[in-house]
Design a protein around this motif. Structure first.
Motif, mmCIF file in Angstrom:
data_model
loop_
_atom_site.group_PDB
_atom_site.id
_atom_site.type_symbol
_atom_site.label_atom_id
_atom_site.label_comp_id
_atom_site.label_asym_id
_atom_site.label_seq_id
_atom_site.Cartn_x
_atom_site.Cartn_y
_atom_site.Cartn_z
ATOM 1 N N LEU A 397 0.798 -1.224 0.000
ATOM 2 C CA LEU A 397 0.000 0.000 0.000
ATOM 3 C C LEU A 397 0.833 1.278 0.000
ATOM 4 O O LEU A 397 0.291 2.361 0.181
ATOM 5 C CB LEU A 397 -0.958 -0.014 1.188
ATOM 6 N N GLN A 398 2.126 1.114 -0.245
ATOM 7 C CA GLN A 398 2.998 2.294 -0.227
ATOM 8 C C GLN A 398 2.465 3.435 -1.079
ATOM 9 O O GLN A 398 2.581 4.598 -0.728
ATOM 10 C CB GLN A 398 4.374 1.911 -0.754
ATOM 11 N N ASP A 399 1.872 3.082 -2.225
ATOM 12 C CA ASP A 399 1.443 4.133 -3.158
ATOM 13 C C ASP A 399 0.015 4.610 -2.929
ATOM 14 O O ASP A 399 -0.472 5.476 -3.649
ATOM 15 C CB ASP A 399 1.557 3.621 -4.599
ATOM 16 N N VAL A 400 -0.667 4.014 -1.966
ATOM 17 C CA VAL A 400 -2.066 4.409 -1.756
ATOM 18 C C VAL A 400 -2.138 5.423 -0.615
ATOM 19 O O VAL A 400 -1.622 5.177 0.468
ATOM 20 C CB VAL A 400 -2.933 3.179 -1.386
ATOM 21 N N PRO A 401 -2.764 6.583 -0.886
ATOM 22 C CA PRO A 401 -2.881 7.561 0.204
ATOM 23 C C PRO A 401 -3.910 7.121 1.244
ATOM 24 O O PRO A 401 -5.109 7.282 1.056
ATOM 25 C CB PRO A 401 -3.325 8.842 -0.508
ATOM 26 N N ILE A 402 -3.430 6.539 2.315
ATOM 27 C CA ILE A 402 -4.336 6.042 3.358
ATOM 28 C C ILE A 402 -4.623 7.167 4.335
ATOM 29 O O ILE A 402 -3.714 7.815 4.843
ATOM 30 C CB ILE A 402 -3.701 4.848 4.105
ATOM 31 N N ARG A 403 -5.893 7.376 4.609
ATOM 32 C CA ARG A 403 -6.308 8.469 5.490
ATOM 33 C C ARG A 403 -6.317 8.013 6.955
ATOM 34 O O ARG A 403 -5.983 8.759 7.857
ATOM 35 C CB ARG A 403 -7.703 8.912 5.012
ATOM 36 N N MET A 404 -6.732 6.763 7.163
ATOM 37 C CA MET A 404 -6.749 6.204 8.520
ATOM 38 C C MET A 404 -6.505 4.712 8.424
ATOM 39 O O MET A 404 -6.786 4.101 7.395
ATOM 40 C CB MET A 404 -8.143 6.363 9.155
ATOM 41 N N ILE A 405 -6.033 4.131 9.506
ATOM 42 C CA ILE A 405 -5.871 2.684 9.533
ATOM 43 C C ILE A 405 -6.284 2.177 10.915
ATOM 44 O O ILE A 405 -5.998 2.806 11.930
ATOM 45 C CB ILE A 405 -4.429 2.285 9.151
ATOM 46 N N SER A 406 -6.968 1.057 10.913
ATOM 47 C CA SER A 406 -7.389 0.487 12.192
ATOM 48 C C SER A 406 -6.889 -0.955 12.252
ATOM 49 O O SER A 406 -7.245 -1.790 11.424
ATOM 50 C CB SER A 406 -8.913 0.550 12.266
ATOM 51 N N TYR A 407 -6.038 -1.214 13.211
ATOM 52 C CA TYR A 407 -5.324 -2.485 13.295
ATOM 53 C C TYR A 407 -5.347 -2.918 14.744
ATOM 54 O O TYR A 407 -4.954 -2.156 15.623
ATOM 55 C CB TYR A 407 -3.895 -2.238 12.820
ATOM 56 N N GLY A 408 -5.850 -4.114 14.989
ATOM 57 C CA GLY A 408 -5.805 -4.596 16.368
ATOM 58 C C GLY A 408 -7.097 -4.429 17.141
ATOM 59 O O GLY A 408 -7.199 -4.885 18.267
ATOM 60 N N GLY A 409 -8.100 -3.783 16.516
ATOM 61 C CA GLY A 409 -9.394 -3.652 17.181
ATOM 62 C C GLY A 409 -10.000 -5.025 17.437
ATOM 63 O O GLY A 409 -10.641 -5.261 18.453
ATOM 64 N N SER A 410 -9.816 -5.929 16.482
ATOM 65 C CA SER A 410 -10.171 -7.333 16.711
ATOM 66 C C SER A 410 -9.103 -8.166 16.026
ATOM 67 O O SER A 410 -8.324 -7.651 15.232
ATOM 68 C CB SER A 410 -11.548 -7.647 16.127
ATOM 69 N N HIS A 411 -9.060 -9.465 16.319
ATOM 70 C CA HIS A 411 -8.064 -10.327 15.683
ATOM 71 C C HIS A 411 -8.384 -10.572 14.217
ATOM 72 O O HIS A 411 -7.565 -11.068 13.461
ATOM 73 C CB HIS A 411 -8.005 -11.684 16.399
ATOM 74 N N ASN A 412 -9.637 -10.265 13.836
ATOM 75 C CA ASN A 412 -10.111 -10.664 12.506
ATOM 76 C C ASN A 412 -10.055 -9.574 11.459
ATOM 77 O O ASN A 412 -10.406 -9.822 10.319
ATOM 78 C CB ASN A 412 -11.599 -11.061 12.578
ATOM 79 N N ASN A 413 -9.706 -8.361 11.844
ATOM 80 C CA ASN A 413 -9.996 -7.257 10.931
ATOM 81 C C ASN A 413 -8.886 -6.206 10.902
ATOM 82 O O ASN A 413 -8.366 -5.808 11.935
ATOM 83 C CB ASN A 413 -11.318 -6.626 11.438
ATOM 84 N N ILE A 414 -8.526 -5.790 9.674
ATOM 85 C CA ILE A 414 -7.704 -4.587 9.505
ATOM 86 C C ILE A 414 -8.493 -3.687 8.560
ATOM 87 O O ILE A 414 -8.932 -4.149 7.500
ATOM 88 C CB ILE A 414 -6.332 -4.919 8.883
ATOM 89 N N SER A 415 -8.701 -2.437 8.943
ATOM 90 C CA SER A 415 -9.482 -1.547 8.077
ATOM 91 C C SER A 415 -8.643 -0.345 7.660
ATOM 92 O O SER A 415 -7.894 0.206 8.466
ATOM 93 C CB SER A 415 -10.712 -1.027 8.811
ATOM 94 N N LEU A 416 -8.807 0.039 6.406
ATOM 95 C CA LEU A 416 -8.107 1.212 5.879
ATOM 96 C C LEU A 416 -9.152 2.203 5.395
ATOM 97 O O LEU A 416 -10.162 1.795 4.809
ATOM 98 C CB LEU A 416 -7.257 0.824 4.656
ATOM 99 N N LEU A 417 -8.891 3.482 5.602
ATOM 100 C CA LEU A 417 -9.794 4.498 5.060
ATOM 101 C C LEU A 417 -9.069 5.221 3.939
ATOM 102 O O LEU A 417 -7.949 5.719 4.128
ATOM 103 C CB LEU A 417 -10.210 5.490 6.149
ATOM 104 N N ILE A 418 -9.725 5.252 2.773
ATOM 105 C CA ILE A 418 -9.124 5.919 1.613
ATOM 106 C C ILE A 418 -10.198 6.768 0.929
ATOM 107 O O ILE A 418 -11.382 6.579 1.197
ATOM 108 C CB ILE A 418 -8.602 4.878 0.584
ATOM 109 N N HIS A 419 -9.781 7.661 0.037
ATOM 110 C CA HIS A 419 -10.770 8.388 -0.757
ATOM 111 C C HIS A 419 -11.398 7.399 -1.735
ATOM 112 O O HIS A 419 -10.707 6.526 -2.278
ATOM 113 C CB HIS A 419 -10.101 9.541 -1.523
ATOM 114 N N SER A 420 -12.708 7.544 -1.965
ATOM 115 C CA SER A 420 -13.409 6.567 -2.818
ATOM 116 C C SER A 420 -12.821 6.483 -4.231
ATOM 117 O O SER A 420 -12.929 5.447 -4.886
ATOM 118 C CB SER A 420 -14.890 6.906 -2.903
ATOM 119 N N ASP A 421 -12.177 7.568 -4.693
ATOM 120 C CA ASP A 421 -11.557 7.530 -6.030
ATOM 121 C C ASP A 421 -10.476 6.454 -6.117
ATOM 122 O O ASP A 421 -10.136 5.991 -7.196
ATOM 123 C CB ASP A 421 -10.900 8.878 -6.361
#
Ligand code: ADP
Ligand code: ASP
Ligand code: MG
Length: 440
Positions: A397-421
């Motif tokens: 994801l080096q080239d993707v402008p990530i706005r937020m990242i959520s890691y560790g909230g649960s063992h099952n999930n990593i979430s990234l926030l990006i612009h819809s474009d």
């Protein structure tokens, strides 16, 4: 008893209805939940928008076009004159009611009434077709037992009591057919379980009758490891746990309504996803068992709003987050993702109905920045955060402008926030490196 739900495409053409008939016509007792024929609910939503804007001519034209498509379908489905006549009368009545609504002033009740016609039509037509083919069926009107409470949650006690009562009162049959999606609200008015809600109807019924299994029959061979509308090389997943399926559905996998697994998870009733056009393919089995480790699937949810709240004073001062959360709670707005730094907290919501007053209240004690048109990309898998492959994600994801990242909230999930474009490119990029075995 099993509950089998067939989606819009499965009842969307004469050929597919024949296919559904063959799938359900065995000696086992079952409840069959049907969606509206594909395209119908979208057409009804458009019609209700024309009613809202008082565009009567456009509403009428759209109603006429929809009626023509129903007239064609029933003419090719029914060979028995008597049944054809009966169905024609029913369809004419529904279109009469639909036309009558165009003269009324739009409100939520008009919308709910208009969109309920799709499932009423599909279940009436399909049960008449089964009768024509000599198959014994009983129609279970969803509005006689499916009800939501004041919090828009299924009223499980009422549903359980009434569905049993209705089945007991009806003459015995192997196949009971009912409408997905539609229900009554707490005041007894017609309502629904939100778009895609027939999946939810199926599991609510599954829980009410303690079904041995709930099957969701659709137009694809199970839950895929990425969104097939945007990625070409997706593959079906044989097994998912309730937790994994719940995360994926909540974070946008269209194949399941976000709430689908909730009613059956506690009762440990398996949910099987199957392809109506390829009934022998395995599909996906969702149970409480956990299979495999690492990133199993990716989903994305659009229409997300990100809100950054900066405090003039020390952010994490005692009570600051409480004040923030209380505002969201007061406006009954759920927060999906959240990250904090020393001077700011960023969070996301998917329901922006009350955005303006929320921001106004936050601005009384902080600086607020709002970004709309965001998407959450969610990666799901058992113990995903511990898996030795997961670190690849950050390289990819080096080239993707990530706005937020959520890691560790649960063992099952990593979430990234990006612009819809960037959504489609991000889904494709992740897929190539995580599932197509390409090295970053
Ligand atoms: P139905 O009308 O049967 O309820 P839907 O259109 O609601 O069907 O859901 C099936 C569609 O969901 C598929 O045709 C596919 O395009 C889309 N979809 C999105 N994400 C996934 C996924 N992860 N796995 C399978 N299908 C998905
Ligand atoms: N017909 C409804 C919709 O299109 C419900 C469903 O298909 O599940 O949203
Ligand atoms: Mg659906």
């Amino acid at each position: 008893m099993r509950v089998l739900k067939f989606g819009g495409t499965s009842v969307g053409s004469v050929e597919n209805m024949i296919q559904v008939k063959d799938i359900i016509n065995d000696q086992e007792k079952k409840i069959v939940v049907l969606s509206a024929m594909s395209g119908t609910t979208n057409a009804l939503v458009t019609i209700s928008e024309y009613i809202k804007t008082r565009d009567t001519a456009k509403a009428s034209a759209r109603i006429d076009a929809l009626e023509v498509s129903y007239v064609h379908t029933i003419q090719s489905l029914f060979t028995n004159e008597e049944v054809l006549y009966d169905v024609q009368e029913y369809v004419q009545d529904i279109f009469y009611y639909l036309r009558a609504t165009t003269a009324k002033t739009y409100d939520q009740f008009i919308y709910n009434t208009v969109v309920s016609y799709g499932e009423l039509l599909s279940t009436y037509i399909f049960s008449a077709y089964l009768r024509q083919e000599g198959i014994k069926v009983q129609l279970l009107p969803a509005l006689d037992f499916m009800r939501i409470d004041r919090n828009n949650e299924p009223d499980n006690f009422y549903i359980r009591q009434n569905i049993h009562r209705i089945i007991d009162e009806l003459p015995a049959a192997n196949i009971y057919i009912t409408q997905g999606f539609i229900c009554l609200d707490v005041d007894g008015e017609v309502s629904n379980l939100q778009r895609g809600g027939s999946d939810y109807t199926a599991t609510i019924i599954g829980a009410a009758i303690r079904a041995e299994e709930v099957q969701i029959w659709t137009d694809i061979d199970g839950f895929h490891n990425n969104d097939p509308r945007f990625v070409d090389t997706t593959t079906p997943i044989s097994n998912l746990s309730f937790d994994e399926a719940a995360e994926l559905a909540y974070f946008g996998a269209k194949i399941l309504h976000p709430q689908t697994v909730m009613p059956v998870r506690e009762l440990d009733i398996p949910v099987r996803l199957k392809n109506t056009m390829a009934p022998t393919s395995h599909g996906t089995l969702i149970t409480n068992k956990v299979h495999g480790e690492g990133i199993k699937a990716i989903a994305a949810k659009d229409g997300i709003t990100a809100i950054k709240i900066k405090s003039g004073r020390m952010l994490l001062a005692h009570g600051f987050l409480k004040k923030v959360f209380e505002i969201f709670e007061r406006y009954e707005t759920a927060i999906d993702m959240i990250t904090t730094s020393e001077i700011a907290v960023s969070l996301t919501i998917d329901d922006a109905t009350h955005l303006v007053p929320i921001v106004e209240e936050l601005e009384r004690f902080s600086f607020v920045e709002v970004d709309q048109q965001q998407s959450i990309v969610c990666l799901v898998g058992n113990s995903i955060i511990y898996h030795h492959q997961t670190h690849k994600l950050f390289q990819i994801l080096q080239d993707v402008p990530i706005r937020m990242i959520s890691y560790g909230g649960s063992h099952n999930n990593i979430s990234l926030l990006i612009h819809s474009d960037h959504k489609v490119a991000t889904l494709q990029r992740l897929h190539t490196y995580l599932f197509d075995n390409v090295t970053a």
